[in-house]
Design a protein around this motif. Structure first.
Motif, mmCIF file in Angstrom:
data_model
loop_
_atom_site.group_PDB
_atom_site.id
_atom_site.type_symbol
_atom_site.label_atom_id
_atom_site.label_comp_id
_atom_site.label_asym_id
_atom_site.label_seq_id
_atom_site.Cartn_x
_atom_site.Cartn_y
_atom_site.Cartn_z
ATOM 1 N N PRO A 1 -42.194 -25.031 -39.773
ATOM 2 C CA PRO A 1 -42.072 -24.063 -38.957
ATOM 3 C C PRO A 1 -40.789 -23.620 -38.440
ATOM 4 O O PRO A 1 -39.885 -24.762 -38.183
ATOM 5 N N SER A 2 -40.362 -22.397 -38.245
ATOM 6 C CA SER A 2 -39.030 -22.124 -38.069
ATOM 7 C C SER A 2 -38.804 -21.166 -36.779
ATOM 8 O O SER A 2 -37.742 -20.709 -36.429
ATOM 9 N N ARG A 3 -40.146 -20.729 -36.214
ATOM 10 C CA ARG A 3 -39.783 -19.826 -35.058
ATOM 11 C C ARG A 3 -39.968 -20.753 -33.571
ATOM 12 O O ARG A 3 -39.800 -21.793 -33.671
ATOM 13 N N SER A 4 -39.860 -19.856 -32.569
ATOM 14 C CA SER A 4 -39.717 -20.616 -31.283
ATOM 15 C C SER A 4 -40.874 -21.492 -30.868
ATOM 16 O O SER A 4 -41.939 -21.087 -31.305
ATOM 17 N N GLY A 5 -40.445 -22.723 -30.379
ATOM 18 C CA GLY A 5 -41.477 -23.522 -29.649
ATOM 19 C C GLY A 5 -42.232 -22.820 -28.498
ATOM 20 O O GLY A 5 -41.782 -21.906 -28.199
ATOM 21 N N LEU A 6 -43.206 -23.516 -28.237
ATOM 22 C CA LEU A 6 -44.094 -22.814 -26.975
ATOM 23 C C LEU A 6 -43.077 -22.611 -25.751
ATOM 24 O O LEU A 6 -43.360 -21.488 -25.196
#
Length: 312
Positions: A291-296
């Motif tokens: 995963p490379s996108r923003s965390g929650l």
């Protein structure tokens, strides 16, 4: 590949479609409305009109495809008292696809969930598979949905390259109208950003784009009979989520007692109080998914959940 997708215009599907097309695949999406059909055409997909209950349509579309991704689920009735009916409809679709794909070695993916799979501890891909706890604590619709996932995995014995992608309760991103948007809407309505009890219970999460990437990897290379976890954040305390929401809305974050939770959170209370972290270690090792996108929390801090009043 030519890939048939149910739920292709939904929250997950509308990210999976461009992910597949961008990788050179052809997509045929099931559409039950003119609006869904238009969205699919705009995304570059072909359209097959029908609903999840049109088994003949599902059968013919699967026969014409090199692979099937089944994302549709009747969430509208599932969260209004009809979870078992939704799970039954899901099973009929899975059985139909299984019949068509038997002996073909073509990929067949379904979406399932991690919420409630192993309460109080970190769930792994092995849970619910017989080698780990079997989900015997689940009842009703959730038990049926787990059985549907197990039936999909079992199709590997019939010559189908089947896999189950379990999603966390929060698949977040700009445009989300799911659980997290509902929590924001409740905070606005009640004037307080609430969490149940001490708020230490944890939810896993993943950005929608990272989930879509995993579906593509699974379509292309997941071994038959795989169970995969689309988990980026292993477990975010619900109190931390409430604090971010409160800060953005200018509201206090406060505890709601378990007894008062149903009145405060309505149908969401039973889900919001679960401690249900999950791991994706096996999935990452098996498919090289990172995963490379923003965390929650970072995604919440971007502010798009608060720019407009979310739909319930």
């Amino acid at each position: 590949m030519r890939v048939f997708i149910t739920g292709a215009s939904g929250w997950i599907g509308s990210a999976v479609v461009p992910e597949l097309i961008g990788a050179g695949h052809q997509v045929v999406g099931l559409a039950r409305s003119d609006a869904s059909a238009a969205a699919l055409v705009e995304a570059g997909a072909e359209v097959r009109r029908g609903t999840l209950d049109d088994l003949d349509t599902l059968r013919s579309a699967a026969a014409d495809a090199d692979g099937v991704i089944h994302l549709a689920f009747k969430h509208d009735i599932a969260f209004s008292g009809g979870f078992e009916d939704a799970a039954d409809a899901d099973r009929r679709a899975i059985d139909t696809f299984g019949e068509v794909l038997t002996g073909s070695d073509r990929p067949f993916l379904i979406a399932s969930g991690t919420l409630g799979l192993a309460p109080g501890r970190v769930a792994t891909e092995q849970d619910g598979q017989g080698s780990g706890p079997d989900g015997a604590h689940l009842v009703g619709g959730p038990a049926k949905r787990l059985a549907n996932a197990q039936a999909t995995v079992a199709l590997a014995d019939r010559g189908v390259r089947s896999s189950v992608v379990r999603l966390p309760p929060t698949v977040h991103g700009d445009g989300d109208h799911g659980f997290l948007a509902t929590v924001v809407a409740i905070a606005r309505e009640k004037g307080v950003s609430g969490y149940i009890g001490d708020g230490d219970n944890r939810w896993p999460a993943v950005h929608r784009s990272d989930a879509a990437h995993l579906f593509r990897l699974a379509l292309e290379s997941a071994p038959a009979g795989s169970t995969l976890h689309a988990i980026a954040d292993e477990g975010v305390p619900i109190r931390a989520v409430a604090e971010v929401i409160g800060r953005h809305l200018g509201l206090p974050a406060a505890s709601v007692s378990p007894d008062d939770a149903p009145g405060h959170f309505s149908w969401l209370a039973g889900f919001l109080g679960m401690d249900s972290p999950a791991s994706s270690s096996h999935t990452r090792e098996l498919l090289g998914w990172q995963p490379s996108r923003s965390g929650l929390i970072d995604d919440l801090d971007k502010g798009h959940y608060f720019a407009t009043v979310p739909r319930n």
